[in-house]
Design a protein around this motif. Structure first.
Motif, PDB file in Angstrom:
ATOM      1  N   LYS A  87       0.815  -6.129 -15.055  1.00 45.18           N
ATOM      2  CA  LYS A  87      -0.079  -7.198 -15.497  1.00 45.18           C
ATOM      3  C   LYS A  87       0.668  -8.223 -16.344  1.00 45.18           C
ATOM      4  O   LYS A  87       0.503  -9.431 -16.176  1.00 45.18           O
ATOM      5  N   ASN A 108       3.988   3.728  -7.275  1.00 48.22           N
ATOM      6  CA  ASN A 108       3.744   2.756  -8.349  1.00 48.22           C
ATOM      7  C   ASN A 108       5.004   2.329  -9.079  1.00 48.22           C
ATOM      8  O   ASN A 108       5.134   1.176  -9.475  1.00 48.22           O
ATOM      9  N   LYS A 132      -3.666  -8.548  -6.785  1.00 48.85           N
ATOM     10  CA  LYS A 132      -4.612  -7.439  -6.530  1.00 48.85           C
ATOM     11  C   LYS A 132      -4.202  -6.200  -7.315  1.00 48.85           C
ATOM     12  O   LYS A 132      -5.015  -5.510  -7.912  1.00 48.85           O
ATOM     13  N   GLU A 133      -2.877  -5.904  -7.292  1.00 42.46           N
ATOM     14  CA  GLU A 133      -2.355  -4.731  -7.987  1.00 42.46           C
ATOM     15  C   GLU A 133      -2.657  -4.795  -9.472  1.00 42.46           C
ATOM     16  O   GLU A 133      -2.995  -3.801 -10.114  1.00 42.46           O
ATOM     17  N   GLU A 144       0.823  -1.213   0.000  1.00 41.80           N
ATOM     18  CA  GLU A 144       0.000   0.000   0.000  1.00 41.80           C
ATOM     19  C   GLU A 144       0.857   1.263   0.000  1.00 41.80           C
ATOM     20  O   GLU A 144       0.519   2.259  -0.599  1.00 41.80           O
ATOM     21  N   LYS A 165       6.653  -0.348  -7.212  1.00 47.80           N
ATOM     22  CA  LYS A 165       5.913  -1.617  -7.329  1.00 47.80           C
ATOM     23  C   LYS A 165       6.316  -2.331  -8.618  1.00 47.80           C
ATOM     24  O   LYS A 165       6.533  -3.547  -8.643  1.00 47.80           O
ATOM     25  N   GLN A 177       0.463  -0.169 -14.439  1.00 47.17           N
ATOM     26  CA  GLN A 177      -0.262  -1.402 -14.204  1.00 47.17           C
ATOM     27  C   GLN A 177      -0.180  -2.358 -15.378  1.00 47.17           C
ATOM     28  O   GLN A 177      -0.175  -3.567 -15.194  1.00 47.17           O
ATOM     29  N   VAL A 202      -7.142  -6.050  -9.823  1.00 40.11           N
ATOM     30  CA  VAL A 202      -8.274  -5.598  -9.028  1.00 40.11           C
ATOM     31  C   VAL A 202      -8.282  -4.060  -8.886  1.00 40.11           C
ATOM     32  O   VAL A 202      -9.304  -3.414  -9.006  1.00 40.11           O
ATOM     33  N   LYS A 203      -7.111  -3.498  -8.668  1.00 36.27           N
ATOM     34  CA  LYS A 203      -7.033  -2.064  -8.415  1.00 36.27           C
ATOM     35  C   LYS A 203      -7.392  -1.271  -9.681  1.00 36.27           C
ATOM     36  O   LYS A 203      -7.247  -1.774 -10.793  1.00 36.27           O
ATOM     37  N   PRO A 204      -7.836  -0.047  -9.514  1.00 37.85           N
ATOM     38  CA  PRO A 204      -8.110   0.805 -10.701  1.00 37.85           C
ATOM     39  C   PRO A 204      -6.825   1.088 -11.473  1.00 37.85           C
ATOM     40  O   PRO A 204      -5.742   1.069 -10.912  1.00 37.85           O
ATOM     41  N   THR A 205      -6.970   1.353 -12.757  1.00 33.35           N
ATOM     42  CA  THR A 205      -5.810   1.435 -13.654  1.00 33.35           C
ATOM     43  C   THR A 205      -4.865   2.570 -13.280  1.00 33.35           C
ATOM     44  O   THR A 205      -5.297   3.648 -12.869  1.00 33.35           O
ATOM     45  N   TYR A 206      -3.580   2.341 -13.428  1.00 36.28           N
ATOM     46  CA  TYR A 206      -2.572   3.390 -13.368  1.00 36.28           C
ATOM     47  C   TYR A 206      -1.498   3.029 -14.388  1.00 36.28           C
ATOM     48  O   TYR A 206      -1.488   1.928 -14.922  1.00 36.28           O
TER      49      TYR A 206
END
Lengths: 709, 110
Positions: free
Chosen positions: B63, B8, B48-49, B4, B11, B59, B52-56
């Motif tokens: 993916k 980004n 989840k990243e 969290e 990540k 991402q 599930v999470k909203p796009t950034y």
């Protein structure tokens, strides 16, 4: 169970001081190691005097029994007859069963039926009682592949084609069982088991059995599997710091003594030396005392060695005589194959060229009539020199029975030799020799290699009013007949070794020695004579029973089994000389001018207790007796699939035990488990709910305080 | 390590590291050895990243890494399961070879 529950109640008492005291008492008992596991003792009754069936392996097979790693449990069922087998095999409602049977029901047909139904039979327990009329668990043709009669030697004589030596053999010892088989003697423990069975397991009026039932659990998990090559390979692959030995080769020590000793470090051929070998085999297995099978032979040999001592010291014969006791012969001739191998490879003080002739004493105690028989090998006798020598030996033997109460008869010329160590020597070289036995064709021993071959089989009966020491001295009829055989053998051997004929009639075996030996080997080894001839550090070998006869594993340290030591010290006593050496001199005799450890071995023995004293008169015996390692050559050569040599090994195990206890029904066990699991999940659910609703459950108390602030 | 709190870009770097198997300063050799486990970690941690999470911005790449890790993981699982099944079934029959391939050999059974 009631008492255990009472104990628990006492600990969970509400009063704290009582609780503290109970805990202190509990800790005290635990630390002082008195009754820490008293709950286990209330449940299980341990059985201590059991003899398990273990797993043995050879180049191709595994034989014996195996239990699962956590033991095999079964409801006890005492078998009353062969028809009663239906209960454990099909009718009984509570499998698996642990079948308890008496020795009269221990037959091949019953055991094979139980072997085939191994899902319902968890194990077998045999209680030794009266002897059946005949029982031999060995094969019908002992050692058929490792003797001299192979297809190439003589096609007609191989595989017992002409004479089946052990027709009563059922081969039970050579079967493989998936469940444990234990043997018990009839004593207090057996009574406890039978009492438990009668209290709980008996069917009353055809109605079903009520739980709890009496059950037995046997642990005899064997580590080795498949065959010798596999287990030796697995033993030698050590990936950890302490390699796990999975099996051990069988073996022990042969006992050898020359009349005129040779330098024990000089191996190989001796020029101009000719030796007559007198040997007997030690066919020992498990719990079997081998009274007729082996004791009769080696006791006669020991008596003959004693009889020859005087004559050979006064007038030494031209040829040397070797007394040899071969060990482990039942397992494909371990001892004799080793000696032949050593002789061929110059690892023994003589070699095969030095051997002039051989006389072997086989089973000689159970006569049918007054004759004993002389067996010879027909194939080697086709050679004229061998034939002449054998005829000469027969002549010497037959003339030695003059004045004795029996006579020696030659067997049929076309008949092969019975299973004997002489066959291994013949396999290497065509040496003239004779095997002396009490049977003309098949063996007279009805209990060959079984635990019924004991003192009773030889009719060793003592009058009931004698004390153990008086029984030791009492000369039984069996002893008298064996004494005569020993006398004849000793005289024949003296003549065969080229001794002076005029001295022959002075050679006589001593019946007192023979009866003392029979008593010590077959009734009670802890007697005054055996105590006198043994070394002080070995006196614990002597027990109030016959000695342990099993061919043990070949231990790497110089530890022989009880029987080997007994034979060694007896032979030393009967053929050696007492000396004046002190105990420290006895340990290091080389420092003295006339003594030599190359020729002799020096043994410190306990000696007798004089009448008016308590101290033993120990002394040092100078003797030519040596222990020679008897392990199959296959293990030295690393050839674990050898067809030539014995490849027998015994599996190792962690522990072996047996115990009885009461079992509850399966339904009760499942119910208890179910209740436990339910309680677990309920508690998890409750905890989860309490946690999620914690603010609701615990906040209502705080609110008035918050309101105040 | 709480995802969290990471920005980004970090990540993405982490996901790539786990995908490629480069941890700290060790060479790829170690990474390759533990790849199935690293890929498992990747899939579980970043699932989840990635989905599930909203796009950034990062991402999409995350993916990709997660999908590829998932595929690799499935392949390894299939290979290992097959080998383990074969070995357990046939070890006794292979005799000497089976024993040399084993680290601990069970006692008392073939």
């Amino acid at each position: 169970r009631g008492r255990a529950c009472g104990g628990l109640v006492a600990v969970v008492s509400p009063c704290t001081s009582k609780l503290v005291t109970s805990i202190q008492l509990f800790l005290f008992f635990c630390l002082s190691d008195v009754s820490c596991n008293s709950v286990a003792q209330k449940i299980y009754v341990e059985l201590n005097n059991t003899v398990p069936c273990v797993r043995l392996l050879n180049a191709t097979h595994q034989i014996g029994c195996q239990s699962s790693i956590s033991g095999d449990t079964g409801v006890i069922h005492v078998l009353e007859s062969e028809a009663d087998l239906e209960w454990p095999l099909s009718k009984g409602p509570n499998p698996p069963y642990m079948v308890l049977l008496e020795s009269s029901l221990f037959t091949k047909s019953i055991m094979m039926k139980m072997k085939n139904a191994s899902s319902r039979v968890a194990g077998v327990v045999v209680v030794q009682k009266t002897s059946p009329p005949e029982f031999s668990p060995h094969t019908t043709c002992p050692n058929e592949n490792t003797g001299v009669y192979t297809e190439t030697y003589d096609h007609n004589l191989a595989h017992c084609n002409t004479t089946v030596w052990n027709p009563r053999g059922n081969g039970l010892s050579y079967e493989e069982f998936d469940s444990p088989v234990f043997s018990l003697k009839e004593d207090n423990e057996t009574e406890v088991i039978k009492q438990c069975y009668f209290d709980h397991n008996r069917v009353v009026n055809g109605s079903g059995l009520q739980y709890p039932l009496c059950a037995m659990q046997l642990f005899s998990h064997m580590h080795a599997v498949t065959d010798t090559a596999t287990c030796m390979r697995r033993s030698s692959m050590d990936f950890s710091t302490s390699p796990v030995m999975v099996c051990d080769p069988l073996g022990g020590y042969n006992v050898c003594a020359f009349i005129r000793p040779y330098n024990s470090t000089a191996f190989g051929h001796k020029e101009n030396e000719s030796v007559v070998i007198l040997d007997s085999r030690a066919f020992f297995l498990e719990d079997s005392t081998g009274a007729e099978g082996s004791v009769s032979g080696f006791v006669t040999l020991l008596a003959a060695a004693q009889a020859l001592r005087e004559a050979t010291q006064e007038a030494p014969p031209t040829r040397n005589i070797l007394f040899a006791f071969f060990h482990g012969e039942v397992f494909d001739y371990i001892g004799s194959s080793r000696m032949v191998y050593d002789m061929k490879n110059n690892m023994f003080v003589i070699d095969l060229d030095n051997v002039h002739s051989i006389l072997e004493i086989g089973q000689v105690a159970v006569r049918s009539g007054t004759n004993l028989f002389l067996h010879s090998d027909p194939v080697s006798r086709r050679n004229n020199t061998v034939h002449d020598e054998v005829t000469n030996l027969v002549k010497n033997l037959q003339s030695s029975t003059a004045g004795l109460n029996f006579s020696l008869v030659e067997t049929d010329f076309s008949q092969p030799l019975p299973p004997s160590s002489f066959q291994r020597l013949l396999r290497a070289r065509a040496i003239p020799g004779i095997v002396l036995a009490d049977h003309q064709t098949d063996i007279n021993n009805r209990y060959y290699e079984s635990f019924y071959d004991n003192a009773a089989h030889l009719n060793l009966t003592y009058p009931s009013n004698l004390s153990p020491e008086e029984q030791l001295e009492f000369v039984t009829d069996t002893a008298k007949s064996l004494t005569e055989v020993a006398t004849a053998v000793a005289r024949a051997l003296f003549k065969q070794a080229g001794g002076n004929n005029s001295q022959v009639n002075k050679i006589n075996a001593d019946p007192k020695t023979v009866t003392q030996m029979l008593y010590g080997f077959l009734v009670r080894s802890n007697n005054s004579w055996f105590q006198a001839v043994m070394a002080p550090e070995l006196k614990d070998i002597l027990q109030p029973n016959p000695p342990q006869y099993y061919v043990g594993v070949a231990k790497s340290s110089h530890q022989a089994n009880a029987l080997t030591y007994l034979v060694q010290y007896l032979l030393a006593n009967l053929t050696g000389t007492a000396t004046n050496l002190t105990q420290s001199q006895c340990k290091k005799p080389d420092e003295l001018p006339n003594e030599s450890t190359y020729l002799y071995s020096y043994l410190w023995v306990q000696g007798v207790v004089p009448p008016n004293s308590t101290q033993r008169e120990s002394f040092c015996v100078r003797t030519a007796v040596r222990l020679v390692k008897a392990v199959s050559p296959a293990f030295d050569l690393g050839d674990y699939i050898s067809k030539e040599y014995s490849t027998w090994t015994k599996s190792q195990w962690k522990f072996i035990k047996a115990r009885i206890f009461l079992v509850a029904s399966r339904d009760l066990e499942m119910l208890t488990l179910g209740v436990g699991v339910a309680v677990l999940f309920t508690s998890l659910l409750v905890t989860y709910f309490v946690r999620t609703k914690a603010d609701v459950l615990f906040s209502s108390v705080r609110e008035p305080n918050n309101a105040a602030y | 390590m709480n995802l969290e709190r990471l920005p980004n870009e970090e990540k993405l770097t982490l996901c790539r590291k786990y995908y490629l198997g480069k941890l700290q300063m060790y060479v790829c050799v170690w990474g390759f050895a533990f790849l199935p486990f690293l890929w498992l970690v990747n899939v579980v941690w970043f699932f989840k990243e990635a989905f599930v999470k909203p796009t950034y911005t990062e991402q999409l790449q995350i993916k990709t890494y997660v999908k590829r890790s998932g595929l690799g993981l499935l392949l390894w699982v299939a290979v290992l399961t097959t080998w383990i099944t074969i070995f357990q079934h046939f070890r006794a029959e292979w005799g000497e070879v089976g024993d040399y391939l084993s680290f601990t050999i069970p006692l008392g059974i073939p």
